[in-house]
Structure formats: C-alpha cells, structure tokens
Scaffold this motif. Structure first.
Motif, PDB file in Angstrom:
ATOM      1  N   VAL A   5      17.460 -23.298   9.362  1.00 10.86           N
ATOM      2  CA  VAL A   5      17.578 -22.104  10.186  1.00 10.86           C
ATOM      3  C   VAL A   5      16.193 -21.512  10.403  1.00 10.86           C
ATOM      4  O   VAL A   5      15.524 -21.122   9.427  1.00 10.86           O
ATOM      5  CB  VAL A   5      18.505 -21.061   9.546  1.00 10.86           C
ATOM      6  CG1 VAL A   5      18.573 -19.812  10.418  1.00 10.86           C
ATOM      7  CG2 VAL A   5      19.904 -21.640   9.338  1.00 10.86           C
ATOM      8  N   GLU A   6      15.787 -21.441  11.670  1.00  7.42           N
ATOM      9  CA  GLU A   6      14.483 -20.867  12.012  1.00  7.42           C
ATOM     10  C   GLU A   6      14.625 -19.385  12.329  1.00  7.42           C
ATOM     11  O   GLU A   6      15.685 -18.929  12.780  1.00  7.42           O
ATOM     12  CB  GLU A   6      13.875 -21.561  13.241  1.00  7.42           C
ATOM     13  CG  GLU A   6      13.702 -23.060  13.125  1.00  7.42           C
ATOM     14  CD  GLU A   6      14.852 -23.819  13.759  1.00  7.42           C
ATOM     15  OE1 GLU A   6      14.629 -24.976  14.185  1.00  7.42           O
ATOM     16  OE2 GLU A   6      15.961 -23.264  13.842  1.00  7.42           O
ATOM     17  N   SER A   7      13.533 -18.657  12.118  1.00  2.75           N
ATOM     18  CA  SER A   7      13.478 -17.252  12.500  1.00  2.75           C
ATOM     19  C   SER A   7      12.027 -16.872  12.745  1.00  2.75           C
ATOM     20  O   SER A   7      11.114 -17.633  12.404  1.00  2.75           O
ATOM     21  CB  SER A   7      14.088 -16.359  11.414  1.00  2.75           C
ATOM     22  OG  SER A   7      13.348 -16.476  10.219  1.00  2.75           O
ATOM     23  N   GLY A   8      11.840 -15.689  13.339  1.00  2.20           N
ATOM     24  CA  GLY A   8      10.488 -15.182  13.528  1.00  2.20           C
ATOM     25  C   GLY A   8       9.948 -15.293  14.931  1.00  2.20           C
ATOM     26  O   GLY A   8       8.842 -14.818  15.215  1.00  2.20           O
ATOM     27  N   SER A  17      -0.443 -12.992  17.231  1.00  2.00           N
ATOM     28  CA  SER A  17       0.020 -13.884  16.167  1.00  2.00           C
ATOM     29  C   SER A  17       1.515 -13.727  15.946  1.00  2.00           C
ATOM     30  O   SER A  17       2.085 -12.666  16.211  1.00  2.00           O
ATOM     31  CB  SER A  17      -0.708 -13.552  14.852  1.00  2.00           C
ATOM     32  OG  SER A  17      -2.095 -13.750  14.966  1.00  2.00           O
ATOM     33  N   LEU A  18       2.108 -14.790  15.468  1.00  4.17           N
ATOM     34  CA  LEU A  18       3.500 -14.777  15.024  1.00  4.17           C
ATOM     35  C   LEU A  18       3.611 -15.687  13.807  1.00  4.17           C
ATOM     36  O   LEU A  18       2.841 -16.635  13.665  1.00  4.17           O
ATOM     37  CB  LEU A  18       4.436 -15.299  16.112  1.00  4.17           C
ATOM     38  CG  LEU A  18       4.862 -14.365  17.243  1.00  4.17           C
ATOM     39  CD1 LEU A  18       5.697 -15.130  18.266  1.00  4.17           C
ATOM     40  CD2 LEU A  18       5.621 -13.172  16.721  1.00  4.17           C
ATOM     41  N   LEU A  86      -2.643 -17.039  19.919  1.00  2.50           N
ATOM     42  CA  LEU A  86      -1.624 -17.637  20.773  1.00  2.50           C
ATOM     43  C   LEU A  86      -2.036 -17.607  22.247  1.00  2.50           C
ATOM     44  O   LEU A  86      -2.697 -16.662  22.706  1.00  2.50           O
ATOM     45  CB  LEU A  86      -0.290 -16.933  20.582  1.00  2.50           C
ATOM     46  CG  LEU A  86       0.454 -17.346  19.303  1.00  2.50           C
ATOM     47  CD1 LEU A  86       1.499 -16.322  18.925  1.00  2.50           C
ATOM     48  CD2 LEU A  86       1.075 -18.720  19.462  1.00  2.50           C
ATOM     49  N   LYS A  87      -1.612 -18.649  22.951  1.00  2.00           N
ATOM     50  CA  LYS A  87      -1.918 -18.809  24.369  1.00  2.00           C
ATOM     51  C   LYS A  87      -0.608 -18.906  25.156  1.00  2.00           C
ATOM     52  O   LYS A  87       0.425 -19.316  24.598  1.00  2.00           O
ATOM     53  CB  LYS A  87      -2.714 -20.092  24.591  1.00  2.00           C
ATOM     54  CG  LYS A  87      -3.982 -20.198  23.767  1.00  2.00           C
ATOM     55  CD  LYS A  87      -4.624 -21.561  23.948  1.00  2.00           C
ATOM     56  CE  LYS A  87      -5.876 -21.702  23.096  1.00  2.00           C
ATOM     57  NZ  LYS A  87      -6.503 -23.052  23.274  1.00  2.00           N
ATOM     58  N   PRO A  88      -0.633 -18.587  26.428  1.00  2.00           N
ATOM     59  CA  PRO A  88       0.599 -18.721  27.226  1.00  2.00           C
ATOM     60  C   PRO A  88       1.186 -20.126  27.164  1.00  2.00           C
ATOM     61  O   PRO A  88       2.416 -20.285  27.192  1.00  2.00           O
ATOM     62  CB  PRO A  88       0.129 -18.370  28.637  1.00  2.00           C
ATOM     63  CG  PRO A  88      -0.996 -17.419  28.418  1.00  2.00           C
ATOM     64  CD  PRO A  88      -1.704 -17.926  27.187  1.00  2.00           C
ATOM     65  N   GLN A 116      18.180 -25.103  15.027  1.00  2.00           N
ATOM     66  CA  GLN A 116      18.604 -24.748  16.380  1.00  2.00           C
ATOM     67  C   GLN A 116      17.468 -24.252  17.252  1.00  2.00           C
ATOM     68  O   GLN A 116      17.601 -24.187  18.481  1.00  2.00           O
ATOM     69  CB  GLN A 116      19.696 -23.676  16.310  1.00  2.00           C
ATOM     70  CG  GLN A 116      20.987 -24.197  15.695  1.00  2.00           C
ATOM     71  CD  GLN A 116      21.586 -25.337  16.489  1.00  2.00           C
ATOM     72  OE1 GLN A 116      21.794 -25.237  17.694  1.00  2.00           O
ATOM     73  NE2 GLN A 116      21.839 -26.460  15.830  1.00  2.00           N
ATOM     74  N   GLY A 117      16.364 -23.901  16.655  1.00  2.00           N
ATOM     75  CA  GLY A 117      15.204 -23.468  17.411  1.00  2.00           C
ATOM     76  C   GLY A 117      15.080 -21.960  17.524  1.00  2.00           C
ATOM     77  O   GLY A 117      16.065 -21.226  17.431  1.00  2.00           O
ATOM     78  N   THR A 118      13.858 -21.511  17.731  1.00  2.65           N
ATOM     79  CA  THR A 118      13.570 -20.098  17.946  1.00  2.65           C
ATOM     80  C   THR A 118      12.558 -19.992  19.088  1.00  2.65           C
ATOM     81  O   THR A 118      11.596 -20.749  19.151  1.00  2.65           O
ATOM     82  CB  THR A 118      13.051 -19.434  16.657  1.00  2.65           C
ATOM     83  OG1 THR A 118      12.886 -18.031  16.875  1.00  2.65           O
ATOM     84  CG2 THR A 118      11.736 -20.032  16.182  1.00  2.65           C
ATOM     85  N   GLN A 119      12.808 -19.046  19.983  1.00  3.16           N
ATOM     86  CA  GLN A 119      11.983 -18.915  21.189  1.00  3.16           C
ATOM     87  C   GLN A 119      10.713 -18.155  20.887  1.00  3.16           C
ATOM     88  O   GLN A 119      10.736 -17.078  20.281  1.00  3.16           O
ATOM     89  CB  GLN A 119      12.774 -18.188  22.277  1.00  3.16           C
ATOM     90  CG  GLN A 119      11.985 -17.922  23.556  1.00  3.16           C
ATOM     91  CD  GLN A 119      11.710 -19.179  24.344  1.00  3.16           C
ATOM     92  OE1 GLN A 119      12.600 -19.998  24.566  1.00  3.16           O
ATOM     93  NE2 GLN A 119      10.472 -19.343  24.809  1.00  3.16           N
ATOM     94  N   VAL A 120       9.601 -18.697  21.365  1.00  2.19           N
ATOM     95  CA  VAL A 120       8.309 -18.017  21.314  1.00  2.19           C
ATOM     96  C   VAL A 120       7.805 -17.894  22.744  1.00  2.19           C
ATOM     97  O   VAL A 120       7.715 -18.893  23.470  1.00  2.19           O
ATOM     98  CB  VAL A 120       7.296 -18.802  20.462  1.00  2.19           C
ATOM     99  CG1 VAL A 120       5.900 -18.209  20.614  1.00  2.19           C
ATOM    100  CG2 VAL A 120       7.729 -18.819  19.007  1.00  2.19           C
TER     101      VAL A 120
END
Length: 124
Positions: A5-8, A17-18, A86-88, A116-120
C-alpha cells in the motif's frame, strides 16, 4: 502473498519535495527487494529505484539520480522514496513493487507483487 500500500502522493510545485511510503503486509517484507516505478499518461511504466533486503544496496534510474533517495525500515515493513527537486516531468503514478530475494531488478516483469499506486503531480 504480499500486499503493498503506497501513500504520500500529492501535488507540489517544481523544486519541491515529497516523501512516498509503501507498507507491506503478509509475508516478511524484509526478504524482498523493494522497487519504485512510475507511469505517466500514455507512457510505459518506468523504473525509478530499488533497494535490496538486508544490505540495502540501491540502484536508480538515470532520470532521478541525485534527486531521489530510497530507504527501508524492515521493522515496519516499509520502504520510502524521498523525492527532492521535483520537476514537472516527474508527474506520474508511482508504484511500489516487491521481488523475493536479493535483486537490483529494474524491469517491470521481474517483480512479484505490486501496489495500487499513488499520484504525484508536479506543477511548473
């Protein structure tokens, strides 16, 4: 079986940053090499980084070297991805993956389990 399970994930401006987290349940995650991949719309899933089970050896994709850092805490069955500068073009869904054993694997097909993935999303 291993469940991941991903988060963040979230939205951040360029240069920000993330920190992503991936928590594993099921079989002992400390026996698995843990990787991060990402997939942008219309593109293939891309290798980001991997860390081995105990020695913690790492490998990074060329596009993230020097900006991203992977780490793990086996006591928490967790792996982390610190993303700086981070870059676009880092915008993507980020996936955590697990492969049993000691492998610095950089291909999608090498991994046994996926989250399941997490959106950045990185805005310019």
């Amino acid at each position: 079986q291993v469940q991941l399970v991903e988060s963040g994930g979230g939205m951040v401006q360029a240069g920000g940053s993330l920190r992503l987290s991936c928590v594993a349940s099921g079989r002992t995650a400390s026996s698995y090499s843990m990787g991060w991949f990402r997939q942008a719309p219309g593109k293939e899933r891309e290798f980001v980084t991997v860390i081995t089970p105990t020695l913690g050896n790492t490998q990074y994709g060329d596009s993230v070297k020097g900006r991203f850092t992977i780490s793990r805490d086996n006591s928490k069955n967790a792996v982390y991805l610190q993303m700086n500068s981070l870059k676009p073009e880092d915008t993507a869904v980020y996936y955590c993956a697990a492969k049993f054993g000691y492998y610095l694997a950089a291909t999608v097909g090498a991994y046994d389990y996926w989250g399941q993935g997490t959106q950045v999303t990185v805005s310019s």
